[in-house]
Motif scaffolding. Sequence first.
Motif, PDB file in Angstrom:
ATOM      1  N   ASP A  45      29.265  33.437  53.184  1.00 22.02           N
ATOM      2  CA  ASP A  45      30.167  34.281  53.967  1.00 22.02           C
ATOM      3  C   ASP A  45      31.576  34.358  53.390  1.00 22.02           C
ATOM      4  O   ASP A  45      32.506  34.755  54.080  1.00 22.02           O
ATOM      5  CB  ASP A  45      30.244  33.757  55.406  1.00 22.02           C
ATOM      6  CG  ASP A  45      28.942  33.982  56.149  1.00 22.02           C
ATOM      7  OD1 ASP A  45      28.216  34.913  55.768  1.00 22.02           O
ATOM      8  OD2 ASP A  45      28.665  33.211  57.084  1.00 22.02           O
ATOM      9  N   ILE A  46      31.773  33.956  52.145  1.00 23.56           N
ATOM     10  CA  ILE A  46      33.083  34.047  51.500  1.00 23.56           C
ATOM     11  C   ILE A  46      33.088  35.228  50.540  1.00 23.56           C
ATOM     12  O   ILE A  46      32.157  35.403  49.747  1.00 23.56           O
ATOM     13  CB  ILE A  46      33.429  32.754  50.749  1.00 23.56           C
ATOM     14  CG1 ILE A  46      33.652  31.621  51.749  1.00 23.56           C
ATOM     15  CG2 ILE A  46      34.680  32.941  49.903  1.00 23.56           C
ATOM     16  CD1 ILE A  46      34.016  30.325  51.118  1.00 23.56           C
ATOM     17  N   THR A  47      34.112  36.005  50.610  1.00 22.87           N
ATOM     18  CA  THR A  47      34.291  37.134  49.695  1.00 22.87           C
ATOM     19  C   THR A  47      35.625  36.963  48.992  1.00 22.87           C
ATOM     20  O   THR A  47      36.640  36.711  49.628  1.00 22.87           O
ATOM     21  CB  THR A  47      34.277  38.466  50.457  1.00 22.87           C
ATOM     22  OG1 THR A  47      33.038  38.602  51.129  1.00 22.87           O
ATOM     23  CG2 THR A  47      34.477  39.642  49.498  1.00 22.87           C
ATOM     24  N   VAL A  48      35.595  37.123  47.662  1.00 20.83           N
ATOM     25  CA  VAL A  48      36.808  37.014  46.857  1.00 20.83           C
ATOM     26  C   VAL A  48      37.237  38.412  46.451  1.00 20.83           C
ATOM     27  O   VAL A  48      36.465  39.152  45.847  1.00 20.83           O
ATOM     28  CB  VAL A  48      36.587  36.125  45.619  1.00 20.83           C
ATOM     29  CG1 VAL A  48      37.878  36.036  44.816  1.00 20.83           C
ATOM     30  CG2 VAL A  48      36.115  34.754  46.033  1.00 20.83           C
ATOM     31  N   LEU A  49      38.460  38.773  46.764  1.00 18.55           N
ATOM     32  CA  LEU A  49      39.018  40.076  46.406  1.00 18.55           C
ATOM     33  C   LEU A  49      40.119  39.860  45.379  1.00 18.55           C
ATOM     34  O   LEU A  49      41.044  39.080  45.620  1.00 18.55           O
ATOM     35  CB  LEU A  49      39.577  40.772  47.643  1.00 18.55           C
ATOM     36  CG  LEU A  49      38.588  41.015  48.791  1.00 18.55           C
ATOM     37  CD1 LEU A  49      39.308  41.655  49.960  1.00 18.55           C
ATOM     38  CD2 LEU A  49      37.444  41.900  48.332  1.00 18.55           C
ATOM     39  N   PHE A  50      39.977  40.574  44.229  1.00 16.87           N
ATOM     40  CA  PHE A  50      40.987  40.482  43.173  1.00 16.87           C
ATOM     41  C   PHE A  50      41.867  41.716  43.200  1.00 16.87           C
ATOM     42  O   PHE A  50      41.387  42.830  43.371  1.00 16.87           O
ATOM     43  CB  PHE A  50      40.331  40.368  41.795  1.00 16.87           C
ATOM     44  CG  PHE A  50      39.740  39.025  41.525  1.00 16.87           C
ATOM     45  CD1 PHE A  50      40.512  38.005  41.006  1.00 16.87           C
ATOM     46  CD2 PHE A  50      38.411  38.778  41.803  1.00 16.87           C
ATOM     47  CE1 PHE A  50      39.964  36.769  40.768  1.00 16.87           C
ATOM     48  CE2 PHE A  50      37.864  37.537  41.560  1.00 16.87           C
ATOM     49  CZ  PHE A  50      38.643  36.530  41.035  1.00 16.87           C
ATOM     50  N   VAL A  51      43.118  41.542  43.008  1.00 19.84           N
ATOM     51  CA  VAL A  51      44.061  42.647  42.849  1.00 19.84           C
ATOM     52  C   VAL A  51      44.508  42.632  41.389  1.00 19.84           C
ATOM     53  O   VAL A  51      45.209  41.708  40.961  1.00 19.84           O
ATOM     54  CB  VAL A  51      45.267  42.500  43.792  1.00 19.84           C
ATOM     55  CG1 VAL A  51      46.243  43.632  43.560  1.00 19.84           C
ATOM     56  CG2 VAL A  51      44.806  42.486  45.246  1.00 19.84           C
ATOM     57  N   PHE A  52      44.057  43.624  40.614  1.00 16.49           N
ATOM     58  CA  PHE A  52      44.364  43.677  39.178  1.00 16.49           C
ATOM     59  C   PHE A  52      45.626  44.490  38.949  1.00 16.49           C
ATOM     60  O   PHE A  52      45.858  45.503  39.587  1.00 16.49           O
ATOM     61  CB  PHE A  52      43.200  44.311  38.408  1.00 16.49           C
ATOM     62  CG  PHE A  52      41.981  43.446  38.378  1.00 16.49           C
ATOM     63  CD1 PHE A  52      41.910  42.370  37.496  1.00 16.49           C
ATOM     64  CD2 PHE A  52      40.919  43.687  39.217  1.00 16.49           C
ATOM     65  CE1 PHE A  52      40.787  41.571  37.470  1.00 16.49           C
ATOM     66  CE2 PHE A  52      39.799  42.886  39.191  1.00 16.49           C
ATOM     67  CZ  PHE A  52      39.726  41.816  38.313  1.00 16.49           C
ATOM     68  N   ASN A  53      46.389  44.041  37.974  1.00 19.17           N
ATOM     69  CA  ASN A  53      47.609  44.760  37.620  1.00 19.17           C
ATOM     70  C   ASN A  53      47.949  44.392  36.177  1.00 19.17           C
ATOM     71  O   ASN A  53      47.633  43.295  35.719  1.00 19.17           O
ATOM     72  CB  ASN A  53      48.750  44.394  38.567  1.00 19.17           C
ATOM     73  CG  ASN A  53      49.914  45.365  38.436  1.00 19.17           C
ATOM     74  OD1 ASN A  53      49.795  46.368  37.744  1.00 19.17           O
ATOM     75  ND2 ASN A  53      51.011  45.060  39.097  1.00 19.17           N
ATOM     76  N   GLY A  54      48.533  45.336  35.417  1.00 20.53           N
ATOM     77  CA  GLY A  54      48.886  45.046  34.037  1.00 20.53           C
ATOM     78  C   GLY A  54      48.905  46.300  33.190  1.00 20.53           C
ATOM     79  O   GLY A  54      48.510  47.384  33.628  1.00 20.53           O
ATOM     80  N   PRO A  55      49.364  46.181  31.951  1.00 20.40           N
ATOM     81  CA  PRO A  55      49.496  47.381  31.089  1.00 20.40           C
ATOM     82  C   PRO A  55      48.161  47.967  30.651  1.00 20.40           C
ATOM     83  O   PRO A  55      48.119  49.126  30.227  1.00 20.40           O
ATOM     84  CB  PRO A  55      50.296  46.850  29.893  1.00 20.40           C
ATOM     85  CG  PRO A  55      49.993  45.397  29.867  1.00 20.40           C
ATOM     86  CD  PRO A  55      49.829  44.975  31.286  1.00 20.40           C
TER      87      PRO A  55
END
Length: 755
Positions: free
Chosen positions: A663-673
């Motif tokens: 029941d765990i969900t990992v959400l990534f927020v990507f940012n970069g050139p």
Amino acid sequence: FQEEETTLILKLEKMNDEKARRKERIFRQNPKLGESYAWLDQNRKMFRRPVWGPIATEISTKSGDTADYLEQHVANTILKSYVVECVEDYNLFFRECREKRGIPVNINIVPRGELAPIRRLYSPEKMQVLKNDHGVLGYLDESFSAPDPVMQALRSTSNVHAVLVGSSRTQASLDRHGLLDYLAQREDGRPGLMNSCIFSCHNNKKYKYLSQISRYSGKSGLRVDEVIAARMLAAGTPPEQKEKLKRNLSQLQQEKQELEPTSQRIKSEHDEILGEGQTVSAKLKEIRATLQDIKRSKQRLNDAKRKLEDYEKTASADHVADKQALLEKLKYNIANATSAMMKAGEKHEELMSVTCALTGVKMTEDGIVASARKLTEALRDSQAETEHLETRIAKLTHDFNAAKNEMKQLKAKADREAPMKDARGNDLPLKAQLEELPETLTEVEAALEEASAKVESIYDNPEVLQKYEERKREIEETKREMEGLSKGQDVKKEQLKRILVPWEAALDNTASKVNALFTKYMQELGCAGEIHLTKGNHSARKKTREESESSEKANFKDWGIEIRVKFREKATLQVLSAQVQSGGERSVSTIMYLMALQELMVSPFRCVDEINQGLDERNERLVFKRIVINSTKRPKRGQEHCGQYFLITPKLLPNLTDMEVEDITVLFVFNGPYNFGHFRDWDVDGFLNGREQPVQEEKSAAEDEEVAAPSPGGKRIRGPRGEAIVLEDEMVEQEERMVPPRRSSSRSSRKRRSS
């Protein structure tokens, strides 16, 4: 004589200490009161301000009649009570004596120990008539002295400032001239009579007259009590015992003066005999030394004779050479002995001269010792006088500081109630009005005469009387409204009492549940902790309210939750604060407290930001594990879910075992050139389709030449517009973790995930 005189003086000083004798008598008659005073005297440093009492020990009466009047008028419980200057000292004294030690104690509160302004019952003019025509001596509070807090307590509880003290002339006025009727007349123009109380004396008897006005009939009722001799406030030592001791002391001093010439003569004879004895002693020592020298000389002479006989015997043996040698040796020894005896004589003469000099020095030393003794006594007297002056200086300093503080308070009160300048610093009209006031006593008296003339020139105005009657009716209506409001307030207080008990019980129950969970969670971390519901001074207030039958409600602003933790084995539980615990320790304690609260509260979701920052690796893993357990367990009966939990963080520890929970969900927020230029370029469906479709042979050759160089080990997919996109192995793994498994809508609606 000197020792007996000193003993009598000490006894007389002890008898004159009325306050100490009174304390001994009061505490002997009231052992419990003595126990409370003994505890107070040993623990005065615990109180914020001075504590006075018992009141009976702080009063200094000016006469025996005053003591009788005061003890007759003031209740016995008031005389045995203490006086404090703040509520905190009241609570401390009450708790330590009454609650912990079971010692009954009565306490009065005088805020800051200041005397409140009083309004005398009779005007100065009427008081002057009472003194001149009826023999009134003054008010009861003027006939004794006491510290300001004690005087204020007596005024508040017993109205000693409204009681009159009279004489035998007063008794005659009471009997024949209607003095009580004169005292009952009001001077303010209001209708009706007023209460009065006055003491008088006649034929060695003292009486108390108390006139009370009935609230219903408006008539006066008189009560006359005979004043009995004081017991608590009586003098510490009987006067006849003091007089007897004074007579004995005076007789002893007279005998001492009569024997003073004989004592001086005997002392001078003693000094002369002592001097002659010292001279004889010195001569005796000298004779003894001479005898010793003679004995030694005789001994040496006998030795020389024995040797001479031996030499003669030896010489008779015709040993010419030996005889000649012995004669020479004998001559030498005789010469040495003669020389030694001459030197001994010289030394004896030197010894005698030194002994004479030493005798003079010894006599001089005795004189110096006597002078030193006199100087020591003078120094002791100077020190006593210095201590007296220091005590007086300290008292004057204290009085000066008290007057200075009173001046500051009065100035602050004047600035507050009648400021001289406005908020911008401009002078107000009041300053000009004050400057126009007269400055000298003559000008003030002239202004008073002018004001008196204006008052006397005022004539009767019927309109003013009509307005007065209207205002009187308004006041009566307002009083009736206030009585109604007071009754309503009592009803509200009773309602609050009924609501307070179950509400407080429920609150204690909730706090105990949270405490149990918090203690458990902290123990899992290898630490210790507890929470406590603090109620301020509610308990003390409650007991005071029950005993004094007061309806004051609890002060809920002092209530709160107190968190206590410890992170080391030998440490003690301490309140959580930034001054004691580190940032990481506070974070651990806070998240465990939130976890304990989460068990008792229902919420759709919860969110924390960077709660794991500042934690060491061990605590971060344990905290993360506790968050996962509390956020993914089965909901309680009657609840659809236990709530989602959002943990926002820039990073997590690697290899977190609790990440495997379904029941765990990992959400990534990507940012970069190197990200997409526009969010619409990110098409998950296009990525999935590109992975599932086989790569066409005819198009892959040209595309492989373009994309093979940048990432030989990468994975190629097609974008939403058919362009080739290379995903590194690490990015592919992250993408696979980001894409949630496909579930049915029915299951998704039943099961909530915590993220």
